[in-house]
Motif scaffolding. Structure first.
Motif, PDB file in Angstrom:
ATOM      1  N   ASP A  32      -2.774  84.271 -74.523  1.00 41.52           N
ATOM      2  CA  ASP A  32      -3.891  83.887 -75.374  1.00 41.52           C
ATOM      3  C   ASP A  32      -4.636  85.160 -75.800  1.00 41.52           C
ATOM      4  OD1 ASP A  32      -6.200  82.906 -76.562  1.00 41.52           O
ATOM      5  OD2 ASP A  32      -6.419  81.264 -75.119  1.00 41.52           O
ATOM      6  N   PRO A  33      -4.714  85.439 -77.084  1.00 42.78           N
ATOM      7  CA  PRO A  33      -5.377  86.666 -77.544  1.00 42.78           C
ATOM      8  C   PRO A  33      -6.836  86.777 -77.104  1.00 42.78           C
ATOM      9  CG  PRO A  33      -4.229  85.593 -79.372  1.00 42.78           C
ATOM     10  CD  PRO A  33      -4.173  84.649 -78.217  1.00 42.78           C
ATOM     11  N   VAL A  34      -7.431  85.655 -76.752  1.00 40.48           N
ATOM     12  CA  VAL A  34      -8.826  85.687 -76.296  1.00 40.48           C
ATOM     13  C   VAL A  34      -8.975  86.586 -75.062  1.00 40.48           C
ATOM     14  CG1 VAL A  34     -10.394  84.196 -74.957  1.00 40.48           C
ATOM     15  CG2 VAL A  34      -9.759  83.560 -77.264  1.00 40.48           C
ATOM     16  N   LEU A  35      -7.906  86.711 -74.294  1.00 43.66           N
ATOM     17  CA  LEU A  35      -7.965  87.529 -73.073  1.00 43.66           C
ATOM     18  C   LEU A  35      -8.324  88.981 -73.404  1.00 43.66           C
ATOM     19  CD1 LEU A  35      -4.827  86.262 -71.101  1.00 43.66           C
ATOM     20  CD2 LEU A  35      -7.212  85.597 -70.777  1.00 43.66           C
ATOM     21  N   ALA A  36      -7.864  89.414 -74.578  1.00 40.16           N
ATOM     22  CA  ALA A  36      -8.101  90.823 -74.953  1.00 40.16           C
ATOM     23  C   ALA A  36      -9.251  90.955 -75.938  1.00 40.16           C
ATOM     24  CB  ALA A  36      -6.831  91.425 -75.536  1.00 40.16           C
ATOM     25  N   ALA A  73      -4.077  90.012 -64.483  1.00 40.07           N
ATOM     26  CA  ALA A  73      -5.428  89.828 -63.919  1.00 40.07           C
ATOM     27  C   ALA A  73      -6.256  88.907 -64.797  1.00 40.07           C
ATOM     28  CB  ALA A  73      -6.119  91.181 -63.772  1.00 40.07           C
ATOM     29  N   LEU A  74      -6.160  89.101 -66.087  1.00 37.09           N
ATOM     30  CA  LEU A  74      -6.975  88.292 -67.003  1.00 37.09           C
ATOM     31  C   LEU A  74      -6.404  86.888 -67.160  1.00 37.09           C
ATOM     32  CD1 LEU A  74      -7.743  91.069 -69.620  1.00 37.09           C
ATOM     33  CD2 LEU A  74      -9.432  89.848 -68.240  1.00 37.09           C
ATOM     34  N   SER A  75      -5.109  86.752 -66.997  1.00 39.74           N
ATOM     35  CA  SER A  75      -4.479  85.442 -67.190  1.00 39.74           C
ATOM     36  C   SER A  75      -4.924  84.432 -66.147  1.00 39.74           C
ATOM     37  CB  SER A  75      -2.957  85.570 -67.186  1.00 39.74           C
ATOM     38  OG  SER A  75      -2.539  86.254 -68.340  1.00 39.74           O
ATOM     39  N   THR A  76      -5.491  84.889 -65.054  1.00 41.64           N
ATOM     40  CA  THR A  76      -5.985  83.939 -64.037  1.00 41.64           C
ATOM     41  C   THR A  76      -7.140  83.110 -64.600  1.00 41.64           C
ATOM     42  OG1 THR A  76      -7.545  85.556 -63.167  1.00 41.64           O
ATOM     43  CG2 THR A  76      -5.380  85.462 -62.106  1.00 41.64           C
ATOM     44  N   LEU A  77      -7.704  83.593 -65.715  1.00 40.32           N
ATOM     45  CA  LEU A  77      -8.825  82.876 -66.315  1.00 40.32           C
ATOM     46  C   LEU A  77      -8.361  81.964 -67.451  1.00 40.32           C
ATOM     47  CD1 LEU A  77     -11.180  85.981 -66.498  1.00 40.32           C
ATOM     48  CD2 LEU A  77     -11.436  84.047 -64.960  1.00 40.32           C
ATOM     49  N   LYS A  78      -7.096  82.007 -67.718  1.00 41.82           N
ATOM     50  CA  LYS A  78      -6.563  81.243 -68.837  1.00 41.82           C
ATOM     51  C   LYS A  78      -6.630  79.755 -68.536  1.00 41.82           C
ATOM     52  CE  LYS A  78      -2.397  81.293 -71.671  1.00 41.82           C
ATOM     53  NZ  LYS A  78      -2.293  79.859 -71.499  1.00 41.82           N
ATOM     54  N   THR A  79      -7.030  78.984 -69.570  1.00 41.99           N
ATOM     55  CA  THR A  79      -7.073  77.531 -69.403  1.00 41.99           C
ATOM     56  C   THR A  79      -6.290  76.882 -70.543  1.00 41.99           C
ATOM     57  OG1 THR A  79      -9.086  77.370 -70.698  1.00 41.99           O
ATOM     58  CG2 THR A  79      -9.355  77.597 -68.313  1.00 41.99           C
ATOM     59  N   LYS A  80      -6.596  75.590 -70.752  1.00 38.82           N
ATOM     60  CA  LYS A  80      -5.748  74.844 -71.676  1.00 38.82           C
ATOM     61  C   LYS A  80      -5.869  75.268 -73.127  1.00 38.82           C
ATOM     62  CE  LYS A  80      -9.055  70.880 -71.930  1.00 38.82           C
ATOM     63  NZ  LYS A  80     -10.203  71.639 -71.654  1.00 38.82           N
ATOM     64  N   ASP A  81      -7.056  75.792 -73.503  1.00 38.22           N
ATOM     65  CA  ASP A  81      -7.165  76.223 -74.899  1.00 38.22           C
ATOM     66  C   ASP A  81      -8.051  77.457 -74.979  1.00 38.22           C
ATOM     67  OD1 ASP A  81      -9.324  73.435 -75.219  1.00 38.22           O
ATOM     68  OD2 ASP A  81     -10.007  75.520 -75.250  1.00 38.22           O
ATOM     69  N   SER A  82      -8.026  78.055 -76.134  1.00 38.22           N
ATOM     70  CA  SER A  82      -8.710  79.342 -76.310  1.00 38.22           C
ATOM     71  C   SER A  82     -10.206  79.224 -76.074  1.00 38.22           C
ATOM     72  CB  SER A  82      -8.470  79.862 -77.731  1.00 38.22           C
ATOM     73  OG  SER A  82      -7.119  80.229 -77.870  1.00 38.22           O
ATOM     74  N   LYS A  83     -10.790  78.125 -76.545  1.00 35.67           N
ATOM     75  CA  LYS A  83     -12.251  77.977 -76.419  1.00 35.67           C
ATOM     76  C   LYS A  83     -12.628  77.896 -74.938  1.00 35.67           C
ATOM     77  CE  LYS A  83     -16.133  75.220 -77.974  1.00 35.67           C
ATOM     78  NZ  LYS A  83     -16.571  73.880 -78.156  1.00 35.67           N
ATOM     79  N   ALA A  88     -14.467  80.442 -69.833  1.00 29.45           N
ATOM     80  CA  ALA A  88     -14.148  80.841 -68.450  1.00 29.45           C
ATOM     81  C   ALA A  88     -14.353  82.342 -68.270  1.00 29.45           C
ATOM     82  CB  ALA A  88     -12.709  80.454 -68.117  1.00 29.45           C
ATOM     83  N   ILE A  89     -13.976  83.089 -69.284  1.00 34.10           N
ATOM     84  CA  ILE A  89     -14.155  84.551 -69.218  1.00 34.10           C
ATOM     85  C   ILE A  89     -15.634  84.896 -69.180  1.00 34.10           C
ATOM     86  CG2 ILE A  89     -13.888  86.705 -70.512  1.00 34.10           C
ATOM     87  CD1 ILE A  89     -11.185  85.614 -71.491  1.00 34.10           C
ATOM     88  N   GLU A  90     -16.407  84.200 -70.015  1.00 35.54           N
ATOM     89  CA  GLU A  90     -17.853  84.457 -70.051  1.00 35.54           C
ATOM     90  C   GLU A  90     -18.479  84.184 -68.680  1.00 35.54           C
ATOM     91  OE1 GLU A  90     -19.798  82.470 -73.357  1.00 35.54           O
ATOM     92  OE2 GLU A  90     -21.738  82.740 -72.362  1.00 35.54           O
ATOM     93  N   GLN A  91     -18.054  83.100 -68.053  1.00 32.28           N
ATOM     94  CA  GLN A  91     -18.584  82.756 -66.721  1.00 32.28           C
ATOM     95  C   GLN A  91     -18.180  83.804 -65.694  1.00 32.28           C
ATOM     96  OE1 GLN A  91     -20.851  80.433 -65.846  1.00 32.28           O
ATOM     97  NE2 GLN A  91     -20.909  80.187 -68.064  1.00 32.28           N
ATOM     98  N   GLN A  92     -16.933  84.269 -65.815  1.00 29.25           N
ATOM     99  CA  GLN A  92     -16.457  85.270 -64.859  1.00 29.25           C
ATOM    100  C   GLN A  92     -17.230  86.570 -65.022  1.00 29.25           C
ATOM    101  OE1 GLN A  92     -14.301  84.870 -62.275  1.00 29.25           O
ATOM    102  NE2 GLN A  92     -15.022  86.925 -61.744  1.00 29.25           N
ATOM    103  N   ILE A  93     -17.562  86.908 -66.255  1.00 27.09           N
ATOM    104  CA  ILE A  93     -18.339  88.131 -66.513  1.00 27.09           C
ATOM    105  C   ILE A  93     -19.703  88.010 -65.829  1.00 27.09           C
ATOM    106  CG2 ILE A  93     -19.554  89.410 -68.332  1.00 27.09           C
ATOM    107  CD1 ILE A  93     -17.056  88.898 -70.106  1.00 27.09           C
ATOM    108  N   LYS A  94     -20.294  86.850 -65.970  1.00 29.07           N
ATOM    109  CA  LYS A  94     -21.604  86.648 -65.329  1.00 29.07           C
ATOM    110  C   LYS A  94     -21.470  86.762 -63.804  1.00 29.07           C
ATOM    111  CE  LYS A  94     -25.552  83.644 -65.195  1.00 29.07           C
ATOM    112  NZ  LYS A  94     -26.164  82.382 -65.422  1.00 29.07           N
ATOM    113  N   LYS A  95     -20.410  86.156 -63.265  1.00 25.74           N
ATOM    114  CA  LYS A  95     -20.194  86.232 -61.796  1.00 25.74           C
ATOM    115  C   LYS A  95     -19.964  87.676 -61.370  1.00 25.74           C
ATOM    116  CE  LYS A  95     -18.060  81.691 -61.214  1.00 25.74           C
ATOM    117  NZ  LYS A  95     -16.782  80.980 -61.090  1.00 25.74           N
ATOM    118  N   ASP A  96     -19.238  88.414 -62.207  1.00 25.87           N
ATOM    119  CA  ASP A  96     -19.002  89.826 -61.894  1.00 25.87           C
ATOM    120  C   ASP A  96     -20.321  90.557 -61.718  1.00 25.87           C
ATOM    121  OD1 ASP A  96     -16.066  90.539 -64.005  1.00 25.87           O
ATOM    122  OD2 ASP A  96     -16.260  89.588 -62.043  1.00 25.87           O
TER     123      ASP A  96
END
Lengths: 128, 515
Positions: A32-36, A73-83, A88-96
């Motif tokens: 998913d290009p969203v990962l990058a 590493a980033l693919s662990t955040l991948k879900t069913k669709d890009s949105k 999920a990435i945004e939440q992970q950034i906050k958790k980071d």
């Protein structure tokens, strides 16, 4: 098989493996290009700046330089669709940030996740 | 009542009940606190009511160590003192500032924040502030659009300043209180009365008089029951050290502490903050209040750092302006001020051109941080004397690794919180990125906040004055002002020094039997 042919065939095999690896990752149906795509950072940085930070992160002693590792590493955040993946990435950034899972790249205090995104982005083809 | 000491007959004797040396915020506040009492207050001012080059020359001195402003230009010697230059920023010290902190050598005051609270209330009146309330929640109700950043308040909180109506921009204590003091029946203000020596009795346990001189060649003697040094941190130490005919090390200096622990606030541009989108708030617009990001007590204990705050300024302006340590290098304070303001104006024009009316999303952090007490950062006197025969004061400004580590850590913490909040991202400037780099850039500004040279302590072995600001070993000599600070705290010193001075005033009243 004669040795020379083997070598040539072997070379062709090596050449096949030497095809840009991003081709493999970024054309994979699963990718998913969203990962990058560091969404938050793209609000303050242009393309060149994101790439630059990505390269600097990869060059850091504790940085992750391998594309495969970054994608994994980033693919662990991948879900069913890009949105959903983007959320999920945004939440992970906050958790980071909450957990102190941050890195300093060229002075910027970044979440490790978004630093990885920049690093992965820096390996994608530049827009002409 | 006002008397120009140049007009008095030579060798005049001036007598009163209490003698206050200096008319800045400390001295003037104490003097006004004694108005309408039965006591005769002698108030001495080295200069007149206007700037005077000859008097200002008395402040010349040498600097060594970390680059500093010219001593001649970093304070003012006329009525109202350095309040004539003052920006007006007022905020109380925090509880932690008074505590003994095991990672800050020489920290710990013999008084607490609670001891000063009643005096902060009275200081508000002298400094013409609003209500004695510095809580952001109060100001959110008072004024519209005081929106704080959504940071974790258990880690970073919003510290509030009020801007005094008695700032230098408004004429300082000079304009605000000259008439009040001159017209006060029991205050006898002597201008052009520079103290050149403090005279003690034979056993050097009590002050009997001070000697004053001026450029008209006159010498006078002032006698009183109590003497309060309120000439500013550098001058107070200088006078004690220079009064060394009866005490070879200087008065109150048996333990070699007078002049030591000179502290400043480091005020440096340390980082950039880029907002992901515009954030609507008037908290950082200067009027009527100002706000800076501060680190909680809990986190200071965890990280073992000194106290400091970060105030955001528009980046376009900040990157086009030069450090004050560069623009404030003319020995004439007026020219230094002109240079600084001219540079700021130019920066403003360049910023406007860059921004082209766009809403600002990029900010520079100016960090103001306490300098850890350092005995090697000190005022000494040298062989060179001024025109009135007093040895000049010299400054060796010395910082510590704790100062550098703290400034880096504070910015990193705020950067993490800004990131966590989703509001933006922070970039630390080059000079604080490397944990192992303890150097300071050329543009390391001080805030012109002179503190600590007659520090307060519970023992003469560790301080010059006691919890009441009385000099150890001298029954009637006191020091008013930031010279008494044991640590520098995070915010600007004037509000606290006025509060501390009013507390001292009450103490002297108690001794005089007039509390």
């Amino acid at each position: 098989m004669k040795r020379q042919q083997f070598v040539l065939l072997g070379a062709a095999g090596i050449a096949a493996l030497a095809v840009p690896s991003y081709w493999y990752y970024f054309t994979d149906a699963d990718y998913d290009p969203v990962l990058a795509r560091p969404e938050a950072l793209s609000l303050i940085w242009e393309d060149a700046a994101i790439r630059d930070i990505g390269k600097k992160y990869k060059a850091m002693p504790a940085g992750e330089s391998r594309q495969r590792g970054l994608v994994n590493a980033l693919s662990t955040l991948k879900t069913k669709d890009s949105k959903a993946t983007a959320e999920a990435i945004e939440q992970q950034i906050k958790k980071d940030f909450e957990a102190g899972n941050t890195v300093m790249v060229d002075g910027w205090i970044l979440s490790k996740t978004e630093a990885r995104q920049c690093a992965l982005y820096s390996t994608t083809p530049q827009k002409q | 009542m006002h008397i120009d000491a140049r007009q008095l007959p030579d060798n005049s004797l001036i007598e009163g009940d209490i003698c206050i040396i200096g008319t800045g915020p400390a001295g003037s506040s104490i003097a006004m606190d004694w108005m309408n009492t039965k006591y005769k207050v002698i108030l001495l001012e080295s200069g007149g009511f206007e700037y005077d080059d000859k008097v200002q020359d008395l402040y010349k001195g040498k600097g060594t160590g970390q680059k500093y402003y010219p001593l001649r230009a970093s304070r003012l010697s006329y009525f109202g003192g350095t309040s004539n230059h003052w920006a007006g920023m007022c905020a109380p010290f925090d509880n932690i500032d008074f505590m003994k902190r095991d990672w800050v050598p020489h920290s710990g005051w013999p008084i607490t924040r609670q001891d000063l609270d009643p005096y902060y209330a009275r200081a508000c009146e002298k400094l013409k502030l609003g209500p004695n309330n510095f809580d952001i929640k109060f100001w959110q109700k008072e004024k519209p659009n005081m929106n704080p950043f959504p940071l974790d308040s258990s880690i970073v909180w919003h510290k509030i300043w009020q801007i005094s109506a008695v700032s230098g921009f408004a004429g300082g204590f000079n304009k605000a209180y000259k008439d009040t003091i001159v017209n006060a029946r029991n205050i006898h203000l002597y201008t052009y009365a520079t103290v050149v020596n403090i005279n003690a009795n034979d056993s050097v346990k009590e002050i009997t008089s001070v000697t004053v001189k001026n450029h008209a060649g006159k010498t006078h003697t002032v006698k009183a029951k109590h003497f309060i040094l309120a000439g500013g941190t550098i001058q107070n130490a200088r006078m004690l050290l220079a009064s060394n005919t009866q005490a070879p090390k200087g008065l109150g200096n048996d333990n070699d502490l007078v002049g030591r622990f000179f502290m400043e606030h480091l005020e440096i541009d340390t980082a950039e903050m880029w907002l992901l989108k515009p954030f609507p708030t008037d908290l950082f617009n200067w009027s009527p209040i100002w706000c800076e990001f501060a680190i909680t007590e809990k986190v200071q204990f965890e990280k073992k750092i000194t106290n400091g705050t970060c105030g955001p300024m528009p980046l376009a302006w900040a990157k086009n302006s030069k450090p004050r340590m560069e623009t404030w290098q003319n020995e004439d304070p007026r020219k230094s001020a002109d240079n600084m303001f001219k540079n700021w104006d130019e920066a403003g024009k360049l910023a406007a051109k860059e921004n082209q009316g766009a809403i600002t999303r990029a900010f520079s952090f100016q960090t103001r941080i306490e300098q850890a007490p350092n005995p090697d950062s000190r005022i000494t006197i040298g062989p060179e004397k001024d025109e009135l025969g007093v040895p000049r004061a010299n400054l060796n400004w010395a910082l510590t690794d704790l100062d550098k580590r703290s400034i880096r850590t504070i910015n990193k913490i705020i950067g993490e919180q800004v990131g966590r909040s989703g509001v933006g991202r922070v970039r630390l400037k080059d000079f604080i990125q490397d944990e192992n780099d303890m150097s300071w850039p050329e543009g390391t500004n001080g805030g012109w906040h002179h503190m600590g040279t007659t520090r307060m302590s519970d023992s003469p072995k560790t301080g010059v004055v006691d919890a009441n600001c009385q000099a150890f070993g001298l029954s009637n000599l006191y020091v008013a002002g930031a010279a008494c600070y044991a640590t520098a705290a995070a915010p600007n010193p004037t509000f606290t020094l006025v509060a501390l001075s009013l507390r001292l005033s009450d103490y002297v009243k108690t001794k005089m039997g007039t509390a």
